[in-house]
Design a protein around this motif. Structure first.
Motif, short mmCIF file in Angstrom:
data_model
loop_
_atom_site.label_atom_id
_atom_site.label_comp_id
_atom_site.label_asym_id
_atom_site.label_seq_id
_atom_site.Cartn_x
_atom_site.Cartn_y
_atom_site.Cartn_z
N LEU A 147 0.15 4.31 -10.09
CA LEU A 147 1.29 3.41 -9.95
C LEU A 147 1.87 3.12 -11.32
CD1 LEU A 147 2.90 1.47 -7.99
CD2 LEU A 147 1.33 -0.33 -8.79
N TRP A 190 -3.17 9.60 -7.04
CA TRP A 190 -2.02 8.72 -7.16
C TRP A 190 -2.20 7.69 -8.27
CZ3 TRP A 190 2.45 9.81 -5.08
CH2 TRP A 190 2.51 10.61 -3.92
N ARG A 198 5.30 5.17 1.60
CA ARG A 198 5.70 6.51 2.04
C ARG A 198 6.54 6.43 3.32
NH1 ARG A 198 3.40 11.50 1.14
NH2 ARG A 198 1.45 10.60 0.35
N GLU A 239 -5.19 4.40 -8.66
CA GLU A 239 -5.13 3.80 -7.33
C GLU A 239 -6.19 2.73 -7.13
OE1 GLU A 239 -4.23 5.28 -2.75
OE2 GLU A 239 -4.93 6.73 -4.23
N TRP A 296 4.87 5.11 -7.15
CA TRP A 296 3.63 5.89 -7.06
C TRP A 296 3.93 7.31 -7.50
CZ3 TRP A 296 -0.87 3.48 -6.12
CH2 TRP A 296 -0.83 2.26 -5.46
N ALA A 311 7.91 2.13 -4.40
CA ALA A 311 7.47 1.03 -3.56
C ALA A 311 8.63 0.43 -2.79
CB ALA A 311 6.78 -0.03 -4.41
N ASP A 355 0.82 -1.21 0.00
CA ASP A 355 0.00 0.00 0.00
C ASP A 355 0.86 1.26 0.00
OD1 ASP A 355 0.04 1.14 3.03
OD2 ASP A 355 0.16 -1.05 3.03
N LEU A 356 0.24 2.34 -0.39
CA LEU A 356 0.93 3.62 -0.54
C LEU A 356 1.45 4.14 0.79
CD1 LEU A 356 1.74 6.09 -2.25
CD2 LEU A 356 -0.60 6.94 -1.97
#
Length: 283
Positions: free
Chosen positions: A242, A240, A127, A264, A177, A159, A122-123
């Motif tokens: 990917l 966002w 992060r 997303e 992302w 990622a 997951d984002l």
């Protein structure tokens, strides 16, 4: 400060010609994604029948200068009820830096299928991992290429930052992302141009990953040679996306990368391919 929309708003300078202004300064050379995005906007300006670009194929011909404006000359190659095709030539002074063909289509229904987005985590986790990696690097702004990413109009969260930015050999695949730092509203051509800009950021890293080459490594001469994009739908690049990329081959001082942009929610938005120069320089 110049916004992304400002950079993508071209000035007409005659029949079939537009001027694109410089954007955020990132090095002395014109960034390939900058030229791709503005050339696509020039084709959109020339297209007056409501068609949207569904593909572009570009060749980078010579280095451009980031601080200088670029003139885009557009020639219509053909037009029908559903499709129109254009050639865009990007020129600085007496030097042609890029040539691109663009095909535009009226949107219509039909048979459909699409690949699904890969599971890269997951984002929020990506992060957090990026923040931890940045803290471990000390003065990150001094790192070649990596230190300049904050200057671009695209926000980027890998990622797997250690693999993408490091110098340890890694399989030739990556996932990043991306989203625009600025909102431009409902302007389909400009939204596609934002994706075109983003598609040239770190994309050629895929071909370098197995070889232990860190971004900005002076031992390897790197540049984009050609670039192709197929737009499957209009992205909302304020959200966002990917970019999942892979390099199936490298050799003869060149590397090939291919990738997909997913929204997303997993929607396949665009497909990208690029060949780049990756020449080992004698020490």
């Amino acid at each position: 400060m110049i916004t992304f929309a400002d950079m993508l708003t071209l000035k007409p300078v005659g029949e079939g010609s537009w001027i694109g202004e410089p954007g955020s300064g990132v090095g002395k050379r014109l960034f390939g994604g900058h030229a791709l995005a503005q050339a696509l906007m020039a084709a959109c300006e020339a297209e007056g029948s409501g068609k949207l670009p569904h593909s572009l194929h570009a060749n980078f011909l010579a280095p451009g200068m980031a601080a200088d404006p670029v003139r885009y000359d557009v020639t219509q190659l053909g037009a029908g009820r559903s499709f129109s095709r254009y050639r865009v030539d990007a020129v600085q002074g007496d030097r042609q830096v890029l040539t691109m063909t663009v095909s535009a289509q009226l949107e219509e229904g039909g048979l459909s299928h699409a690949d699904t987005a890969p599971d890269v985590g997951d984002l929020a986790s990506a992060r957090h991992a990026l923040e931890r990696w940045q803290e471990s690097q000390g003065d990150i702004e001094r790192l070649p290429v990596i230190g300049d990413l904050g200057l671009r109009p695209i926000e980027i969260i890998p990622a797997d930052a250690p693999s993408l930015f490091g110098d340890a050999p890694h399989p030739p695949s990556s996932a990043v992302w991306m989203r625009s730092r600025d909102e431009i509203g409902d302007v389909p051509g400009m939204s596609r141009a934002q994706l075109a800009y983003a598609s040239d950021i770190l994309f050629l890293r895929n071909a370098l990953l197995p070889h232990g080459v860190r971004p900005g490594d002076s031992r390897v001469q790197i540049s984009s040679l050609d670039h192709a994009i197929w737009f499957h739908t209009t992205p909302d690049f304020s959200q966002w996306h990917l970019l999942a990329g892979h390099s199936p081959w490298a050799g003869n001082a060149r590397g090939l990368s291919k990738g997909h942009f997913f929204a997303e929610d997993g929607t396949l938005v665009a497909t990208v391919m690029q060949e780049n120069l990756m020449r080992v320089v004698d020490a």
